[in-house]
Design a protein around this motif. Structure first.
Motif, short mmCIF file in Angstrom:
data_model
loop_
_atom_site.label_atom_id
_atom_site.label_comp_id
_atom_site.label_asym_id
_atom_site.label_seq_id
_atom_site.Cartn_x
_atom_site.Cartn_y
_atom_site.Cartn_z
N GLN A 44 85.18 15.83 41.57
CA GLN A 44 84.49 14.58 41.27
C GLN A 44 85.42 13.38 41.44
O GLN A 44 85.00 12.32 41.92
N ALA A 45 86.68 13.53 41.04
CA ALA A 45 87.64 12.44 41.21
C ALA A 45 87.85 12.12 42.69
O ALA A 45 87.85 10.96 43.10
N HIS A 47 85.78 12.79 45.10
CA HIS A 47 84.50 12.28 45.59
C HIS A 47 84.37 10.79 45.28
O HIS A 47 83.96 9.99 46.13
N ASP A 48 84.73 10.40 44.06
CA ASP A 48 84.65 8.99 43.67
C ASP A 48 85.62 8.13 44.48
O ASP A 48 85.29 7.01 44.86
N HIS A 51 84.14 7.49 47.90
CA HIS A 51 83.12 6.43 47.87
C HIS A 51 83.76 5.04 47.71
O HIS A 51 83.33 4.09 48.35
N ALA A 52 84.79 4.95 46.87
CA ALA A 52 85.43 3.67 46.62
C ALA A 52 86.13 3.12 47.87
O ALA A 52 86.18 1.91 48.08
#
Length: 58
Positions: A44-45, A47-48, A51-52
């Motif tokens: 998740q980290a 993935h974020d 996106h950022a």
């Protein structure tokens, strides 16, 4: 003219030694955190971050 040979200890400046220690501590910290987190948390980290930064991940 005299030739001066420096040993490794004499050539290493204090600021270089501090830099080496700091990088080693950061590396150990990253390995410790990554080793103790759950795989889903790391996913998740990452993935974020994708996106950022605008990197396509889907």
């Amino acid at each position: 003219m005299t030739t001066q040979i420096l040993t490794a200890a004499q050539a290493a400046s204090p600021s270089r030694l501090i830099s080496i220690i700091a990088v080693a501590l950061i590396g150990i910290g990253i390995a410790f955190v990554a080793g103790n987190l759950q795989a889903e948390t790391l996913h998740q980290a990452a993935h974020d971050v994708r996106h950022a930064t605008g990197f396509p991940c889907h």
